[in-house]
Scaffold this active site. Structure first.
Site, PDB file in Angstrom:
ATOM      1  N   GLU A 285      10.204  31.600 -67.181  1.00 16.39           N
ATOM      2  CA  GLU A 285      11.538  31.096 -67.513  1.00 16.39           C
ATOM      3  C   GLU A 285      12.212  30.555 -66.263  1.00 16.39           C
ATOM      4  O   GLU A 285      11.696  30.678 -65.160  1.00 16.39           O
ATOM      5  CB  GLU A 285      12.385  32.180 -68.201  1.00 16.39           C
ATOM      6  CG  GLU A 285      12.572  33.421 -67.378  1.00 16.39           C
ATOM      7  CD  GLU A 285      13.128  34.599 -68.192  1.00 16.39           C
ATOM      8  OE1 GLU A 285      13.981  34.384 -69.059  1.00 16.39           O
ATOM      9  OE2 GLU A 285      12.702  35.738 -67.921  1.00 16.39           O
TER      10      GLU A 285
ATOM     11  N   LYS B  83      14.719  30.105 -63.161  1.00  9.69           N
ATOM     12  CA  LYS B  83      15.493  30.959 -62.270  1.00  9.69           C
ATOM     13  C   LYS B  83      16.822  30.244 -62.044  1.00  9.69           C
ATOM     14  O   LYS B  83      16.916  29.307 -61.255  1.00  9.69           O
ATOM     15  CB  LYS B  83      14.769  31.199 -60.945  1.00  9.69           C
ATOM     16  CG  LYS B  83      15.511  32.219 -60.087  1.00  9.69           C
ATOM     17  CD  LYS B  83      14.682  32.707 -58.930  1.00  9.69           C
ATOM     18  CE  LYS B  83      15.319  33.886 -58.221  1.00  9.69           C
ATOM     19  NZ  LYS B  83      16.744  33.760 -57.933  1.00  9.69           N
TER      20      LYS B  83
ATOM     21  N   LYS C 111       9.860  30.275 -56.073  1.00 12.29           N
ATOM     22  CA  LYS C 111      10.965  29.426 -55.629  1.00 12.29           C
ATOM     23  C   LYS C 111      10.510  27.996 -55.340  1.00 12.29           C
ATOM     24  O   LYS C 111       9.428  27.771 -54.810  1.00 12.29           O
ATOM     25  CB  LYS C 111      11.577  30.021 -54.345  1.00 12.29           C
ATOM     26  CG  LYS C 111      12.077  31.447 -54.495  1.00 12.29           C
ATOM     27  CD  LYS C 111      13.426  31.513 -55.144  1.00 12.29           C
ATOM     28  CE  LYS C 111      14.535  31.189 -54.188  1.00 12.29           C
ATOM     29  NZ  LYS C 111      15.117  32.335 -53.505  1.00 12.29           N
TER      30      LYS C 111
ATOM     31  N   CYS D  36      22.643  -8.822 -38.381  1.00 11.39           N
ATOM     32  CA  CYS D  36      21.591  -8.176 -39.166  1.00 11.39           C
ATOM     33  C   CYS D  36      20.391  -7.890 -38.259  1.00 11.39           C
ATOM     34  O   CYS D  36      19.894  -8.798 -37.587  1.00 11.39           O
ATOM     35  CB  CYS D  36      21.160  -9.084 -40.318  1.00 11.39           C
ATOM     36  SG  CYS D  36      19.699  -8.486 -41.190  1.00 11.39           S
TER      37      CYS D  36
ATOM     38  N   CYS E 286      17.274 -10.258 -39.546  1.00 13.65           N
ATOM     39  CA  CYS E 286      17.238 -11.722 -39.444  1.00 13.65           C
ATOM     40  C   CYS E 286      18.256 -12.292 -38.455  1.00 13.65           C
ATOM     41  O   CYS E 286      18.260 -13.492 -38.196  1.00 13.65           O
ATOM     42  CB  CYS E 286      17.445 -12.355 -40.816  1.00 13.65           C
ATOM     43  SG  CYS E 286      19.120 -12.181 -41.444  1.00 13.65           S
TER      44      CYS E 286
ATOM     45  N   CYS F 185      24.449  -8.391 -45.022  1.00  9.08           N
ATOM     46  CA  CYS F 185      23.866  -9.441 -44.203  1.00  9.08           C
ATOM     47  C   CYS F 185      24.139 -10.756 -44.920  1.00  9.08           C
ATOM     48  O   CYS F 185      23.895 -10.885 -46.116  1.00  9.08           O
ATOM     49  CB  CYS F 185      22.364  -9.203 -44.069  1.00  9.08           C
ATOM     50  SG  CYS F 185      21.458 -10.697 -43.631  1.00  9.08           S
TER      51      CYS F 185
ATOM     52  N   CYS G 109      16.579 -13.771 -44.747  1.00  9.62           N
ATOM     53  CA  CYS G 109      16.421 -12.394 -44.293  1.00  9.62           C
ATOM     54  C   CYS G 109      15.178 -11.759 -44.917  1.00  9.62           C
ATOM     55  O   CYS G 109      15.081 -11.600 -46.131  1.00  9.62           O
ATOM     56  CB  CYS G 109      17.673 -11.593 -44.642  1.00  9.62           C
ATOM     57  SG  CYS G 109      17.581  -9.896 -44.088  1.00  9.62           S
TER      58      CYS G 109
END
Ligand code: IVH
Length: 688
Positions: free
Chosen positions: A121, A123, A324, A418, A421, A436, A443
């Site tokens: 089940e 947790k 866990k 950028c 580019c 950009c 680019c």
């Protein structure tokens, strides 16, 4: 409601109080436990008000399971101590499949058998609570405390709507005493809403749903608890008197369900370590879609007789184990803050981190979303930060640790050019995002991003053409635009890294297959800013063919686009900008000769059908229909499917484990349907 004082009507009032209490509790159960409302909210509110008025006139007649007690009462000075009749224990943890194998081996050896049945089940990541029922009536709730003594939180727990105040069943079917053990938690959606409220009120936000649940339950003023909308899920039993114990844990949970207690459907009876690990993987995949947080699974030997035989070591049972999930949050250091350029040119600040193991993988980069977010969270280079990676979500920086900020911590400076580019980075006044200005033609980052979007599953869907292949194809100058993809051949592909003749052929085949598409997919694949899948569909449906769309984009500043549902001025501007750009138009021209889709008439009128003009929202898993199938049925009936709930939503169709959207629909008082309800709506259409 008139409340008169004479004796005969007093008797009638008392009878009505009993009847209303039972009826309202039944509706509340259907709503909060079954997620299947049986009356409209307004009707519930009316009956509730009627009961309140009657109770005000006859205070002595308020039943202990009255729904009116769920709203909380005056503050109490302190929580009383409660001694648990059966102690509330803890679990040992497993972190790996090896740990699980060892657990199963110890259990088999302990029992002297070859194979063991387990219940697996969830947790739940909340807090443990013990609920006490006497002759079916809820009488007390206590926190776990130190395991032997907890705090009396009865009044607060009464406000948790999915906890029955009276168990279901005839008196003779109910135990004299039953202590139900389980977890109180806060749904993710409620947590987000609570934190938004806290933020607006200038109050401290909660770190996670578990803390929020704990903080909400430990309120001396139960009206605050009531406002926090907690939930409860059962997973175990303490005391039981006046009835035999079921023979297996799975049977216990099934019995709880018949008593009206909330138990998650997400549970399974499996065989051996292999069965456990298999279920662990399955739940792991569904984890992010659950409406609440879980931190693992709990495995329990199913037969209670076997549980007794195995017994306990110290404070933890030998018959159970918590498996866990890897921690989703970890601490690490920010070495630098760089930027990433997205498909639409969006510049995202990214924290470059000292590598850290979180959520099951090693993370070195985490998003900071945008410049405003960096400032708001005040993250600096050199900071020690909490990094979070939940499920498949991209890792993000949550917050920094003030005590560990070095004196020379440096602030992030947004670059002006950028990094890919060299074009200028611009930020429009009304936008949080800097972009950009190079566009995809200049680019490389935008070009690659656009191509990756073009071939993605929900767009043109070229199977097996992954991100790395796109990178290589662009870097080697083999493709420049999406249209170039359809000029690729075996020979060109064969020269690439890790590209065997066989895989090259697969790519060619997938490209060939992708040529049969739809207008909606094509529009979506173009990657026009602000045009997502549903807008692309709306455009395809409205214009019917590509020329009608191009025409609308090119004339009168795109005015005609505004006739399409979903399209407002901002979206219209994006479409016009994209579809009037000569480079884009040339690309569209090349692509339309490579691809095929059915063209239709430009439909100016709304489609007729049972759902014409209606917007529906799908949430959760429906029992038989896939999401796409449900959407197709709705669209065929003239309806629209939207991803978000608003006042304009006509219906919300909710399936299992529906989350925030359902919660929002409930708050807005919208009509909620299940799959059967949806099919009934559609059926009405067929019979017209
Ligand atoms: S069984 C004797 N089942 O995990 C076993 N515990 O360390 C008692 N928890 O604080 C616990 N989900 O509140 C059990 N399905 C589940 C659970 C669960 C969450 C919590 C529990 C306790 C801790 C145990």
């Amino acid at each position: 409601m008139s409340v008169t004082p004479d004796a005969s009507s007093a008797a009638a009032d008392l009878a009505r109080i009993v009847a209303l209490t039972a009826e309202l509790n039944r509706h509340s159960y259907n709503y909060h436990v079954k997620d299947a409302p049986t009356i409209p909210d307004a009707e519930y509110d009316r009956l509730f008000a009627e009961l309140q008025a009657l109770e005000a006139a006859h205070p002595a007649a308020v039943a202990s399971d009255s729904p009116t007690l769920r709203v909380g009462g005056a503050p109490i000075p302190e929580f009383r101590q409660v001694t648990h009749t059966v102690p509330m224990l803890s679990l040992n943890n497993a972190f790996s499949s090896e740990d699980v194998d060892n657990f199963d081996r110890r259990v088999r050896e302990g029992l002297g058998v070859d194979e063991v049945s387990y219940t697996a089940e969830l947790k739940y990541d909340g807090l443990a609570i013990s609920l006490r029922y006497e002759n079916g009536l809820f009488v007390q709730a206590a926190t776990r405390g130190d395991g032997s003594t907890g705090e009396d939180v009865t009044v607060n727990i009464r406000t948790v709507r999915n906890i029955p105040l009276r168990l279901h069943g005839q008196a003779h079917q109910l135990p004299a005493v039953l202590e139900v053990r389980g977890e109180v938690l806060m749904l993710k959606a409620e947590f987000a809403a609570l934190n938004a409220r806290q933020r607006e009120a200038g109050l401290r936000e909660f770190v996670n749903p578990r803390n929020a649940a704990a903080g909400s339950l430990r309120q001396l003023d139960s009206r605050i608890t009531a406002s926090r909308k907690l939930r409860f899920y059962s997973y175990g039993i303490g005391a039981l008197e006046g009835m035999p114990m079921p023979d297996a844990h799975s049977a216990l949970l099934d019995w709880f369900e018949t008593l009206g207690l909330p138990v998650s459907d997400e549970r399974a009876r499996v065989a051996g370590a292999a069965g456990l690990l298999d279920y662990f993987l399955k739940v792991g995949q569904r984890r992010s879609r659950l409406p609440y947080e879980i931190d693992g699974l709990v495995y329990k030997v199913d037969r209670l007789e076997d549980q007794r035989a195995l017994g306990f070591v110290a404070r933890a049972p030998r018959f159970a184990m918590a498996h866990k999930f890897p921690a989703e949050e970890a601490l690490t250091q920010v070495r630098d803050i760089g930027v990433q350029v997205g498909r639409t040119g969006a510049i995202t600040p990214v924290a470059r981190l000292a590598p850290v193991f979180v959520g099951g993988v090693t993370v070195e980069n985490a998003t900071l979303h945008n410049e405003g977010e960096v400032r708001r969270k005040d993250i600096r280079i050199g900071d020690t930060v909490i990094v979070r990676r939940a499920g498949d979500v991209i890792p993000e920086v949550v917050s920094f640790v003030p005590e560990r900020r070095p004196a020379d911590a440096r602030e992030f400076v947004m670059p002006t050019l950028c990094p890919v580019c060299g074009s200028a980075i611009v930020r429009l006044e009304d936008e949080a995002i800097a972009r950009c200005s190079g566009g995809w033609t200049h680019c490389g980052a935008q070009k690659k991003g656009g191509l990756m979007h073009f071939v993605s599953r929900r767009a043109i869907d070229v199977e097996g053409l992954g991100d790395q292949l796109i990178e290589q194809l662009v870097d080697k100058g083999l493709i420049d635009t999406a249209a170039d993809l359809y000029a690729l051949d075996q020979h060109k592909l064969a020269g690439l890294d890790r590209m065997a003749a066989r895989s090259a052929q697969n790519v060619i085949d997938a490209l060939e297959k992708s040529k049969d598409t739809t207008l909606a997919r094509f529009i979506y694949a173009l990657g026009i800013r602000n045009v997502g899948e549903s807008t692309a569909k709306a455009l395809a449906q409205h214009f019917g063919n590509l020329d009608a769309l191009l025409h609308a984009a090119a004339f009168a500043g795109g005015l005609q686009l505004l006739e399409v549902d979903d399209v407002g001025p901002v979206v219209a501007r994006s479409i016009t900008e994209f579809l009037t750009d000569p480079v884009n138009l040339a690309l569209v021209g090349r692509l339309r000769t490579a691809l095929r889709w059915a063209e239709g008439e430009h439909v100016m009128t709304r489609p007729a059908g049972a759902l014409a003009g209606k917007t529906l929202v799908l949430t959760g898993t429906l029992p038989t229909l896939s999401r796409d199938a449900a959407a197709a049925l709705i669209e065929a009936a003239g309806g629209k499917v939207s991803g978000s709930v608003s006042k304009k939503t006509a219906w919300v169709v909710a399936g299992a484990e529906a989350g925030s959207k359902l919660a929002k629909a409930e708050t807005l008082g919208l009509a909620i349907l299940d799959e059967a309800g949806l099919l009934a709506l559609l059926g009405a259409d067929q019979h017209r």
